[in-house]
Enzyme design. Structure first.
Site, PDB file in Angstrom:
ATOM      1  N   GLU A   1       0.949  -1.227  -0.078  1.00 33.77           N
ATOM      2  CA  GLU A   1      -0.100   0.128   0.010  1.00 33.77           C
ATOM      3  C   GLU A   1       1.051   1.264  -0.079  1.00 33.77           C
ATOM      4  O   GLU A   1       1.790   1.525   0.621  1.00 33.77           O
ATOM      5  CB  GLU A   1      -0.813   0.010   1.202  1.00 33.77           C
ATOM      6  CG  GLU A   1      -1.780   1.337   1.398  1.00 33.77           C
ATOM      7  CD  GLU A   1      -2.469   1.268   2.710  1.00 33.77           C
ATOM      8  OE1 GLU A   1      -1.958   0.809   3.839  1.00 33.77           O
ATOM      9  OE2 GLU A   1      -3.454   1.802   2.764  1.00 33.77           O
TER      10      GLU A   1
ATOM     11  N   CYS B   1      -5.203  -2.929   3.182  1.00 33.34           N
ATOM     12  CA  CYS B   1      -4.901  -2.639   4.707  1.00 33.34           C
ATOM     13  C   CYS B   1      -5.883  -2.863   5.452  1.00 33.34           C
ATOM     14  O   CYS B   1      -6.317  -3.861   5.613  1.00 33.34           O
ATOM     15  CB  CYS B   1      -4.060  -1.301   4.703  1.00 33.34           C
ATOM     16  SG  CYS B   1      -2.895  -1.033   6.147  1.00 33.34           S
TER      17      CYS B   1
ATOM     18  N   LYS C   1      -9.657   2.247  -1.890  1.00 34.09           N
ATOM     19  CA  LYS C   1      -9.903   1.495  -0.713  1.00 34.09           C
ATOM     20  C   LYS C   1     -11.329   2.108  -0.063  1.00 34.09           C
ATOM     21  O   LYS C   1     -11.476   3.280   0.039  1.00 34.09           O
ATOM     22  CB  LYS C   1      -8.704   2.115   0.257  1.00 34.09           C
ATOM     23  CG  LYS C   1      -8.828   1.252   1.465  1.00 34.09           C
ATOM     24  CD  LYS C   1      -7.307   2.033   2.387  1.00 34.09           C
ATOM     25  CE  LYS C   1      -7.258   1.516   3.661  1.00 34.09           C
ATOM     26  NZ  LYS C   1      -5.893   2.008   4.289  1.00 34.09           N
TER      27      LYS C   1
HETATM   28  N1  LIG Z   1      -2.837   1.858   6.423  1.00 38.39           N
HETATM   29  C1  LIG Z   1      -3.922   1.452   7.231  1.00 38.39           C
HETATM   30  O1  LIG Z   1      -5.015   0.953   6.550  1.00 38.39           O
HETATM   31  C2  LIG Z   1      -3.548   0.955   8.462  1.00 38.39           C
HETATM   32  C3  LIG Z   1      -4.276  -0.109   9.313  1.00 38.39           C
HETATM   33  C4  LIG Z   1      -4.137  -0.249  10.637  1.00 38.39           C
HETATM   34  O2  LIG Z   1      -3.047   0.517  11.158  1.00 38.39           O
HETATM   35  C5  LIG Z   1      -4.820  -1.145  11.311  1.00 38.39           C
HETATM   36  O3  LIG Z   1      -5.874  -1.686  10.937  1.00 38.39           O
HETATM   37  O4  LIG Z   1      -4.739  -1.360  12.414  1.00 38.39           O
END
Ligand SMILES: NC(=O)CCC(=O)C(=O)O
Length: 266
Positions: A40, A146, A111
């Site tokens: 990502e 993510c 996303k």
């Molecule tokens: N970039 C993200 O989506 C981080 C997600 C995260 O830190 C978490 O779900 O814990």
């Protein structure tokens, strides 16, 4: 089919442009696999919120140019991780890009679940609304990014749409590494599908990244897991393994849809 997950280090000493060129060269080294996967927001860093506006690019911007060429030069399917996309109306999105071996962008996934609660990505970016799958010749992949990993209903929707594996680029923080591994395995087990979870490593914006990219098979076994260095994980994927798992333990067929809402005893 063979897939390589490239766990990329995102550190402030390297400029976005240098990293873009370096990652394109790394992709070109993967000519012996069918699919290459990147994390990502690897150009800018998932937590580099202050740089999002400056580094935002249109879908056909510099990362697209570099990745389309890297895919066609190498002759691989390329999930190029995600970029900060600036849409025509000025809204920013966290958008994953997928290229064919001819270098054509075959899909872009914005996303859906933005991270940060009332700050960061959740306030700086728009939310995607459309789940996406990509049918490769050997395997149909569902796309997630993510924080999406925490939302099982998205993965079930992708499974219903034919996904046999999920690609999850991430910039996951080290302090929640336990959740990363656990959730990747949970999504694999509950959907009886591969999970290809590719995170960044290094430290950017003061947030140490987890690394520990991993590939989980449809039975929930971890086929390969990275450490915290920049590294490439190469695995063999087989659609027949998905079919066999779903036939031998047919839990997906036992779903009960449309049950009544819970009744409260108070
Ligand atoms: N970039 C993200 O989506 C981080 C997600 C995260 O830190 C978490 O779900 O814990």
């Amino acid at each position: 089919m063979r897939a390589s997950l490239m766990q990329i280090a995102v550190n402030p000493e390297e400029s976005v442009d240098s990293r873009r060129q370096r990652v394109a060269s790394l992709v070109r080294e993967q000519s012996d696999v069918d699919l290459v996967i990147l994390p990502e927001l690897w150009p800018v860093g998932a937590f580099s919120y202050q740089a999002f506006a400056e580094e935002a690019e249109p879908l056909d911007g510099p990362t697209h140019e570099a990745m389309a060429k890297a895919a066609s030069d190498t002759g691989v399917w390329l999930h190029a991780g995600s970029i900060v996309e600036r849409a025509a109306d000025g809204v920013l999105y966290n958008t994953s890009l997928v290229y064919s071996p001819a270098g054509e962008r075959v899909t872009a996934y914005r996303k859906i679940h933005r991270f940060g609660f009332d700050q960061g990505e959740a306030t700086l970016m728009g939310a995607g609304t459309t789940p996406r799958t990509v049918a490769l010749p050997e395997l149909t992949l569902g796309l997630a990014t993510c924080y999406d990993l925490r939302f099982p209903e998205l993965f079930r929707q992708l499974t219903d749409a034919g996904a046999q594996g999920f690609v999850v680029p991430a910039g996951w923080p080290a302090r929640r590494r336990g959740h990363w591994t656990l959730l990747a395995r949970a999504r694999a087990v509950e959907n009886q599908a591969y999970v290809l979870a590719c995170s960044t490593t290094g430290t950017h914006a003061g947030v140490e990244q987890a690394g520990h990219s991993l590939v989980v098979d449809p039975w929930g076994e971890v086929l390969a897991e990275a450490g915290t260095a920049e590294e490439v994980l190469t695995v063999e994927l087989d659609a027949a393994k998905v079919t066999a798992t779903r036939e031998q333990f047919p839990a997906l067929k036992d779903r009960v849809l449309g049950v009544e809402p819970p009744r409260s005893a108070s």
